[in-house]
Design a protein around this motif. Structure first.
Motif, PDB file in Angstrom:
ATOM      1  N   GLY A 139      -4.725   8.208   8.660  1.00 13.85           N
ATOM      2  CA  GLY A 139      -3.481   8.015   7.942  1.00 13.85           C
ATOM      3  C   GLY A 139      -2.431   7.286   8.756  1.00 13.85           C
ATOM      4  O   GLY A 139      -2.663   6.873   9.898  1.00 13.85           O
ATOM      5  N   TYR A 140      -1.263   7.138   8.148  1.00 10.28           N
ATOM      6  CA  TYR A 140      -0.195   6.381   8.795  1.00 10.28           C
ATOM      7  C   TYR A 140       0.344   7.096  10.031  1.00 10.28           C
ATOM      8  O   TYR A 140       0.660   6.470  11.046  1.00 10.28           O
ATOM      9  CB  TYR A 140       0.938   6.115   7.807  1.00 10.28           C
ATOM     10  N   THR A 141       0.444   8.430   9.952  1.00  6.62           N
ATOM     11  CA  THR A 141       0.893   9.183  11.125  1.00  6.62           C
ATOM     12  C   THR A 141      -0.078   8.991  12.282  1.00  6.62           C
ATOM     13  O   THR A 141       0.323   8.810  13.433  1.00  6.62           O
ATOM     14  CB  THR A 141       1.020  10.679  10.791  1.00  6.62           C
ATOM     15  N   THR A 142      -1.370   9.002  11.979  1.00 11.10           N
ATOM     16  CA  THR A 142      -2.382   8.765  13.011  1.00 11.10           C
ATOM     17  C   THR A 142      -2.233   7.364  13.592  1.00 11.10           C
ATOM     18  O   THR A 142      -2.375   7.159  14.808  1.00 11.10           O
ATOM     19  CB  THR A 142      -3.796   8.941  12.420  1.00 11.10           C
ATOM     20  N   PHE A 143      -1.921   6.401  12.736  1.00 13.43           N
ATOM     21  CA  PHE A 143      -1.701   5.029  13.210  1.00 13.43           C
ATOM     22  C   PHE A 143      -0.526   4.965  14.179  1.00 13.43           C
ATOM     23  O   PHE A 143      -0.597   4.312  15.230  1.00 13.43           O
ATOM     24  CB  PHE A 143      -1.444   4.103  12.020  1.00 13.43           C
ATOM     25  N   LEU A 144       0.562   5.638  13.844  1.00 14.35           N
ATOM     26  CA  LEU A 144       1.733   5.629  14.715  1.00 14.35           C
ATOM     27  C   LEU A 144       1.439   6.295  16.057  1.00 14.35           C
ATOM     28  O   LEU A 144       1.982   5.904  17.094  1.00 14.35           O
ATOM     29  CB  LEU A 144       2.905   6.333  14.028  1.00 14.35           C
ATOM     30  N   GLN A 145       0.549   7.280  16.029  1.00 14.37           N
ATOM     31  CA  GLN A 145       0.238   8.021  17.260  1.00 14.37           C
ATOM     32  C   GLN A 145      -0.815   7.340  18.125  1.00 14.37           C
ATOM     33  O   GLN A 145      -0.773   7.423  19.354  1.00 14.37           O
ATOM     34  CB  GLN A 145      -0.230   9.431  16.895  1.00 14.37           C
ATOM     35  N   THR A 146      -1.765   6.679  17.474  1.00 13.72           N
ATOM     36  CA  THR A 146      -2.921   6.164  18.211  1.00 13.72           C
ATOM     37  C   THR A 146      -3.119   4.654  18.112  1.00 13.72           C
ATOM     38  O   THR A 146      -3.929   4.086  18.852  1.00 13.72           O
ATOM     39  CB  THR A 146      -4.215   6.840  17.715  1.00 13.72           C
ATOM     40  N   GLY A 147      -2.436   4.012  17.154  1.00 13.24           N
ATOM     41  CA  GLY A 147      -2.625   2.581  16.974  1.00 13.24           C
ATOM     42  C   GLY A 147      -3.705   2.223  15.975  1.00 13.24           C
ATOM     43  O   GLY A 147      -3.956   1.045  15.714  1.00 13.24           O
ATOM     44  N   THR A 148      -4.370   3.219  15.390  1.00 11.71           N
ATOM     45  CA  THR A 148      -5.373   2.977  14.350  1.00 11.71           C
ATOM     46  C   THR A 148      -5.241   4.038  13.265  1.00 11.71           C
ATOM     47  O   THR A 148      -5.013   5.216  13.565  1.00 11.71           O
ATOM     48  CB  THR A 148      -6.805   2.985  14.911  1.00 11.71           C
ATOM     49  N   ALA A 149      -5.365   3.618  12.001  1.00 12.15           N
ATOM     50  CA  ALA A 149      -5.226   4.555  10.889  1.00 12.15           C
ATOM     51  C   ALA A 149      -6.518   5.310  10.615  1.00 12.15           C
ATOM     52  O   ALA A 149      -6.501   6.361   9.967  1.00 12.15           O
ATOM     53  CB  ALA A 149      -4.780   3.819   9.623  1.00 12.15           C
ATOM     54  N   LEU A 150      -7.642   4.776  11.103  1.00  8.74           N
ATOM     55  CA  LEU A 150      -8.935   5.428  10.895  1.00  8.74           C
ATOM     56  C   LEU A 150      -9.726   5.378  12.200  1.00  8.74           C
ATOM     57  O   LEU A 150     -10.485   4.432  12.442  1.00  8.74           O
ATOM     58  CB  LEU A 150      -9.723   4.749   9.774  1.00  8.74           C
TER      59      LEU A 150
END
Length: 224
Positions: free
Chosen positions: A45-56
């Motif tokens: 998800g988008y929160t994961t993208f903000l935290q890690t740089g990838t949404a999946l």
């Protein structure tokens, strides 16, 4: 009888997805008591993208492939404007796991004035979902132009039509046996091919003709 155990990959997503996911878990446990579930929470998800740089994350995909019987994906937040490096994790998951069919049963409750009993089967990986876009300056200098590729293949069209035919036949078999006490407004399987080939004669035309060809292998289905 011993209950069957299933491991489900739980992707809560963002925002309302986390709340909806919790309610689904409660519903599964209540309505399917003959099954037992083990849930593995996975990031996406988008929160994961903000935290890690990838949404999946690839670890999420790998766990789903190797360890899970199914996935339960909540809603995800997506930015309304282009964000460099971000793309929809749902679309990406469809492509990586080849989840080509969106299958949605629709049935009205008994009090509805007009009964509906159907299953919508939508192709998930092609058409505009190939997600090939570009934006460029108009040659005449009048602002910008955005374009998106619409791609249709015989392979994808054939297998989605085949799935729709299989679902129609299985539903008819249930109606015929009526072992489950299932009622329906239908007496025979019928499939409607939805397209716009009168305007998009090549892309939707190929889809229509390929779907008709695939369904002709099942003479028990009525197509239109």
């Amino acid at each position: 009888m011993a209950s069957r155990s299933l491991r489900i990959g739980l992707l809560p997503g963002d925002g309302i997805g986390r709340e909806a996911g919790r309610l689904v878990l409660e519903t599964l446990s209540t309505t399917l008591p003959h099954l037992s579930f083990t849930f593995t929470t996975l990031p996406a998800g988008y929160t994961t993208f903000l935290q890690t740089g990838t949404a999946l994350p690839q670890k999420t995909v790998q766990t789903l492939r190797q360890e899970c019987s199914a996935a339960l994906f909540g809603a995800v937040s997506s930015p309304t404007k282009k964000v460099a490096g971000y793309s929809s994790p749902i679309v990406a998951l469809r492509k990586q796991l080849d989840l080509y069919a969106n299958v949605r049963p629709v049935k009205t409750v008994s009090t509805a004035p007009t009964p509906i009993d159907l299953v919508i089967v939508r192709e998930n990986t092609e058409d505009l979902y190939v997600k090939e876009e570009r934006t460029y300056d108009a040659p005449d200098g009048q602002g910008k132009i955005a374009e998106a590729i619409k791609r249709i293949s015989e392979r994808a069209s054939h297998r989605i039509a085949t799935m729709a035919g299989d679902i129609a036949l299985r539903r008819q078999a249930i109606r015929s046996s009526n072992n489950l006490g299932v009622s329906s407004i239908h007496s025979a399987p019928k499939i409607t091919i939805t397209h716009k080939s009168n305007v998009l004669s090549q892309t939707d035309g190929l889809f229509r003709e390929t779907a008709r060809s695939a369904l002709s292998a099942s003479p028990k289905t009525n197509r239109r």
